[in-house]
Design an enzyme around this catalytic site. Structure first.
Site, PDB file in Angstrom:
ATOM      1  CG  HIS A 373      28.322 -78.853 -14.803  1.00  0.00           C
ATOM      2  ND1 HIS A 373      29.643 -78.992 -14.446  1.00  0.00           N
ATOM      3  CD2 HIS A 373      28.135 -79.669 -15.864  1.00  0.00           C
ATOM      4  CE1 HIS A 373      30.223 -79.851 -15.261  1.00  0.00           C
ATOM      5  NE2 HIS A 373      29.341 -80.274 -16.128  1.00  0.00           N
ATOM      6  CE  LYS A 565      36.304 -67.805  -8.524  1.00  0.00           C
ATOM      7  NZ  LYS A 565      36.221 -69.253  -8.410  1.00  0.00           N
ATOM      8  NE  ARG A 566      29.684 -68.795 -14.999  1.00  0.00           N
ATOM      9  CZ  ARG A 566      28.605 -68.876 -14.228  1.00  0.00           C
ATOM     10  NH1 ARG A 566      27.649 -67.954 -14.302  1.00  0.00           N
ATOM     11  NH2 ARG A 566      28.446 -69.875 -13.376  1.00  0.00           N
ATOM     12  CE  LYS A 571      31.049 -68.540 -11.004  1.00  0.00           C
ATOM     13  NZ  LYS A 571      31.624 -69.838 -10.615  1.00  0.00           N
ATOM     14  CB  THR A 673      38.059 -76.383 -12.585  1.00  0.00           C
ATOM     15  OG1 THR A 673      37.562 -75.366 -13.465  1.00  0.00           O
ATOM     16  CG2 THR A 673      37.123 -77.585 -12.595  1.00  0.00           C
ATOM     17  CE  LYS A 677      41.283 -74.781 -14.769  1.00  0.00           C
ATOM     18  NZ  LYS A 677      40.128 -74.060 -15.339  1.00  0.00           N
TER      19      LYS A 677
END
Length: 839
Positions: A373, A565-566, A571, A673, A677
C-alpha cells in the site's frame, strides 16, 4: 423473523426491499427490547437506548441470515479468504445493515409511526474505532463487496478499546483523547469464547528429540495472553449472505495472582492483566520510542497468531490432510502489518502438525498473498533483530531460516563471489543490517504481490521493488482499489441515489458500471438543474453541520473545496493552506477583483507523534481564525477544519463537495480512495497525476478534472539527483515569498511569530544541511494556483460545471470495490461463489 425471503422488485433507498417486511412485528420488537433491556417505555427511553433497541431488532434478522450462510458454507465447503488487517474502518453499522438488507425505507416508515426519526437513531451509533485511514476503509469496502458477491470471507483484526484516538481541536491544536466507542456496548457484535486462543510472547526455545529422531521446538519461559474473538456480521446486499469480521480482544490467562498480591508483589499480581490490556488499547501506539515499537509488534503477532491458529483449526474440523490447506484457505496480508502470518503458519504446520520444512513451505507459499500500500520507504516495516528475536523467539528462528534459504537463492542466481550478488543481498535480504524487513518477507514467501493502482504498481516494479520484480516477475500484479457505492452513494447521499435510480434504474447498486447510462443526461438542461439542486441541498446539510460543530457560517452557494484524508506531508495539506493564504493576500490587495466565494474544508487526523503534521493542523486553524473574522473580505473566503474526521461525517462531506483535493506529490500516493468517493458524488478532481487519479482522469477525461504539477517521472528524476533548490523560487517569486514570510512574521500567530518556523524551515531549510521541500510544495505552487483559477472560472459556468459533475458520477463505474474484489478472486484467490438457494 421480521423480514421474510420473498423476492420483490426494488427501487431506490426509500422504496427498496427485496424481502417482505413485517412492520408491525418490527415495531413490537423495538418496544419489547426497550422494555426488557431497560425496564422502560418508549417515551421514557433515551435516544441511545432506542438505538440499542432498534439495533437488536435488526440483529435478530441478521443472525437468521448468518446461520443460513454458515450452513451453506459447511455444506459446500468453499475456499475462503482471510483478510488480515490491522485496520477495519467500518463506520456505523445500523444504516449500512439496513441498506444491505434492503429494508431501510420500510424501517424508516415503521420508526416514523413510532414517532422516531431514523436519522436520530443512526446518530446515536459511534463509529467503530477499529481503523484510521484509507487502508482500514478499503478493508471495510472489501468485506462489503465479498459478502455482496457471495464469496466466503473472514476479516481478521483487533478489537481496539479506544481506536487511534478521538480528535479534539483546542485552541487550534489537535488533542488526542480516548475514543470510548464501546461505552454503551456494541449491539452488533457476538462474543465467541469457545474459540479462545493462547498467544505467547518472549521466553526461549528448547529443542527436544522424540523417539523418531525428530526435533521438536518448544517455546518455554514465556508470557501469554488469551485472545477472545468477537464476531461482527458483514451483510451482503440483497443476497442473504452474511460474512464475518472477527476482531480479537485480549484477556489475561490468570486475571489476578492472589499469591503474589499476598506476598506484597503488587506489580506481579496484575502483570498479566496489564499485558492483555495494553495490547488491545489503541491502534498504532506511538512508536517513536522502544516501548511503542514493542507494543506494536505484540499487537501484530497477537491478532495474527490467534487468526492463523483458528483458520488451521477450522480447516482441520472438516479435513484430514493439512498439506491441502491452501486449497481451501488463502490469507491476504493487507500491507506489511500482518506479515508475521507467514512465519506463524510455518510454525503451526511444523511444530503442531509435524510437517517437514519443505512441506510447510509448500503450503505457506501457496496460502499467503501480499498487498503493498505504499511507495514510502519508511512505511515498509522493519524491526530491530534484538526486539523481534526476544519477543518472538520461535518466529525469529523461522524467519532466519527463510532468509538463509533466500540468500542462497540470490547467490545461486548471481554468483556468490560477484559484487552484484553482494549488492543484491544488501537490497533484498529479509534480515540485514540488524533489522527484520517485513515487506521482503512478504514478497519472498507470498504467491502474489499486488499494488493498488496502475501507476503505483509500475513504480514498485521499476523503482522500490525493482530487484524483487526482476527475480520473480510472475508474482507482481495490479489491483486498482475501489469503494462500495452502497455506503458512499446509496446510504451517504440518498438524494443523489434516488435521482440516479429514477433516471437509469437500480442496477448500479450491485453493478456500478451501469451508472454510465447517466452520460446521456450530462447535456440535458433539466437534469443539470436537478443535479445542481441536489448538490445545493447537500451543501446546506454540510453547512448546518459546520455551524453546529464549528460555529462558522458558510455559504452553500460558495465553492466547497474539500481536502479530507489522513494528514501526512506527502498529501500536501500544507500546499492547500499556503494557497489559501495567497488568496487571502490577493483579496486584501485587490478588493475590487471579481472573486467567486470559496469555502475551503479540511478534515484530517495527524499521528500523535508527527510534529509537522500536527503543526499543519494548527496553521490551518490559525489561518481560519484570521480569514473567517476579517470583515474586509466580505465573507468571500472561509476556512473550516472539521474535527474528528471519520466515516459518518465523511458521508456528509463527500455528498456536498464541489472540488476534490487530491494533491499529493506525484509518485507518493499509492492509490487513494477518497478521490473515488468524491467522484461518485459528483465532485471534480483537482489533483496531480498520482495514484488512482491517473485512472480517474482516463475514465472521465482531463477536460472534466483539473490536473497540475510535476509528473511522477519528474519527481523521481529530481529525487535521483538530490532534489531542487527551493530558495530560487523564494527569491524570484514575490507571491510565494510573501506567503512564506507570513509563516514567521506573526500574521497568523501574533502571539508567537516563531510558532510555524518548523514548517518554514522544512520548505527552505535555511538552517540545516538536510534536503528542503522534499514534497515539492513550492515547485508545484504556481501550477496549483493556476489550476485553482481554472476551477473558479469553470464554476461560474453552472451548466458546464453540472455537465462535468454528472459525467464524473457516470464515469465512476470502474472504481467500485466489487470490481476490485472480482479481480482478486479471478487472478489471486480463486474463491468459490456461494448462492443461497432460497434467495
Amino acid at each position: 423473523m421480521l423480514i421474510s425471503t420473498t423476492p420483490k422488485a426494488s427501487s431506490a433507498q426509500a422504496k427498496q426491499t427485496l424481502a417482505t417486511f413485517d412492520k408491525e412485528l418490527f415495531k413490537r420488537s423495538v418496544l419489547y427490547n426497550v422494555k426488557t433491556l431497560y425496564r422502560k417505555t418508549l417515551e421514557e427511553a433515551s435516544e441511545q437506548q432506542i438505538f440499542q433497541a432498534v439495533s437488536y431488532a435488526i440483529k435478530d434478522v441478521i443472525i437468521d441470515h448468518w446461520l443460513e450462510t454458515q450452513k451453506e458454507y459447511e455444506k459446500k465447503d468453499p475456499k475462503t479468504v482471510y483478510y488480515l488487517s490491522m485496520e477495519f474502518l467500518m463506520g456505523r453499522a445500523l444504516g449500512n445493515n439496513l441498506i444491505n438488507l434492503q429494508a431501510y425505507g420500510e424501517v424508516k416508515k415503521a420508526l416514523n409511526e413510532l414517532g422516531i426519526d431514523i436519522n436520530m437513531v443512526e446518530d446515536q451509533e459511534p463509529d467503530a474505532a477499529l481503523g484510521n485511514g484509507g487502508l482500514g476503509r478499503l478493508a471495510a469496502c472489501f468485506l462489503d463487496s465479498l459478502a455482496t458477491l457471495g464469496y466466503p470471507a473472514y476479516g481478521c483484526g483487533i478489537r481496539y478499546r479506544y481506536g487511534m484516538f478521538k480528535q479534539e481541536i483546542r485552541d487550534g491544536y489537535q488533542v488526542e483523547v480516548p475514543d470510548v466507542w464501546l461505552a454503551d456496548g456494541n449491539p452488533f457484535e457476538l462474543r465467541r469464547p469457545e474459540y479462545t486462543k493462547e498467544v505467547k510472547f518472549g521466553g526461549y526455545v528448547n529443542v527436544y528429540i522424540d523417539e523418531n529422531g525428530r526435533s521438536n521446538f518448544v517455546q518455554e519461559g514465556y508470557q501469554s495472553v488469551q485472545a477472545i474473538p468477537y464476531d461482527m456480521p458483514i451483510v451482503g446486499y440483497g443476497n442473504g449472505i452474511v460474512n464475518t469480521l472477527r476482531i480479537w480482544d485480549a484477556q489475561p490467562v490468570e486475571c489476578f495472582q492472589l499469591d503474589s498480591f499476598d506476598k506484597g508483589d503488587y506489580q506481579r499480581a496484575v502483570e498479566q492483566e496489564n499485558l492483555a490490556k495494553n495490547i488491545v488499547e489503541v491502534l498504532y501506539p506511538n512508536d517513536n520510542h522502544y516501548a511503542g515499537k514493542e507494543l506494536r509488534l505484540k499487537q501484530q503477532y497477537f491478532f495474527i497468531s490467534a487468526s492463523v491458529q483458528e483458520a488451521v483449526e477450522k480447516y482441520m474440523r472438516t479435513h484430514t490432510d493439512i498439506r491441502k490447506f491452501h486449497e481451501k484457505v488463502t490469507f491476504q496480508l493487507n500491507d506489511t502489518h500482518p506479515t508475521v502470518a507467514i512465519a506463524e503458519l510455518m510454525r503451526i504446520l511444523m511444530d503442531v502438525h509435524h510437517l517437514s520444512w519443505d512441506e510447510a513451505w509448500d503450503v505457506t507459499t501457496k496460502t499467503c498473498a501480499y498487498t503493498n500500500h505504499t511507495i514510502m520507504a519508511e512505511a515498509l516495516e522493519k524491526w530491530p533483530i534484538e526486539l523481534f528475536s526476544r519477543l518472538l523467539p520461535r518466529i525469529y528462528q523461522i524467519v532466519e531460516e527463510i532468509n538463509r534459504r533466500f540468500v542462497a537463492r540470490i547467490e545461486q542466481k548471481y554468483g556468490s563471489n560477484h559484487q552484484e550478488c553482494q549488492e543484491k543481498i544488501r537490497k533484498m535480504a529479509i534480515i540485514y543490517d540488524g533489522q527484520v524487513k517485513m515487506a521482503h518477507l512478504a514478497i519472498v514467501s507470498g504467491y502474489s504481490v499486488n499494488g493498488v493502482a496502475r501507476l503505483h504498481t509500475e513504480i514498485l516494479k521499476k523503482q522500490e521493488l525493482k530487484d524483487f520484480y526482476e527475480m520473480m516477475p510472475e508474482k507482481f500484479n495490479n489491483k486498482t482499489n475501489g469503494i462500495t457505492q452502497r455506503r458512499f452513494l446509496l446510504h451517504g447521499n440518498p438524494l443523489l441515489a434516488e435521482w440516479v435510480t429514477e433516471h437509469i434504474g437500480s442496477d448500479w447498486i450491485t453493478d456500478l458500471p451501469k451508472i454510465n447510462k447517466l452520460k446521456i443526461y450530462a447535456d440535458d438542461e433539466k437534469a443539470q438543474q436537478e443535479f445542481m439542486n441536489i448538490k445545493y441541498r447537500n451543501k446546506v446539510r454540510l453547512a448546518q453541520y459546520i455551524k453546529e460543530h464549528n460555529g462558522i457560517d458558510v455559504d452553500p452557494r460558495s465553492i466547497f473545496d474539500v481536502q479530507v484524508k489522513r494528514l501526512h506531508e506527502y498529501k500536501r495539506q500544507l500546499l492547500n493552506i499556503l494557497h489559501v493564504m495567497y488568496l487571502y493576500n490577493e483579496l486584501k490587495e485587490h478588493p475590487e477583483r471579481d472573486f467567486y466565494p470559496r469555502t475551503f474544508i479540511f478534515g484530517a487526523k495527524a499521528a500523535a507523534g508527527y510534529r509537522n503534521a500536527k503543526l499543519t493542523i494548527k496553521l490551518i486553524n490559525s489561518v481560519a481564525d484570521v480569514v473567517n473574522n476579517d470583515p474586509a473580505i466580505g465573507g468571500k473566503l472561509k476556512v473550516v477544519f472539521i474535527e474528528n474526521y471519520r466515516v459518518s461525517n465523511a458521508e456528509i462531506i463527500f455528498a456536498a463537495a464541489d472540488v476534490s483535493e487530491q494533491i499529493s506529490t506525484a509518485s507518493k500516493e499509492a492509490s487513494g480512495t477518497g478521490n473515488m468517493k468524491f467522484m461518485l458524488n459528483g465532485a471534480l478532481t483537482l489533483g496531480t497525476m498520482d495514484g488512482a487519479n491517473v485512472e480517474i482522469v482516463e475514465e472521465v477525461g482531463e477536460e472534466n478534472a483539473f490536473i497540475f504539477g510535476l509528473s511522477s517521472d519528474e519527481v523521481i528524476q529530481y529525487e535521483n539527483f538530490g532534489g531542487y533548490n527551493p530558495m530560487e523560487i523564494f527569491n524570484n517569486d514575490p507571491d510565494v515569498r510573501k506567503v512564506l514570510m507570513q509563516l514567521i512574521n506573526g500574521t497568523f500567530a501574533p502571539d508567537d511569530s516563531e510558532r510555524f518556523r518548523t514548517l518554514y524551515n522544512s520548505l527552505l531549510n535555511t538552517q540545516s544541511t538536510a534536503k528542503a521541500d522534499t514534497y515539492f510544495i513550492l515547485k508545484d505552487f504556481k501550477a496549483y494556483a493556476e489550476a485553482q483559477r481554472k476551477v473558479e472560472e469553470a464554476y461560474k459556468n453552472e451548466s458546464g460545471w453540472a455537465r462535468s459533475a454528472i459525467l464524473n458520477v457516470a464515469c465512476s463505474g470502474k472504481f467500485t470495490s466489487d470490481r476490485t474484489i472480482q479481480q482478486y478472486v479471478d487472478e489471486i484467490w480463486h474463491l468459490d461463489k456461494v448462492i443461497l438457494e432460497n434467495k
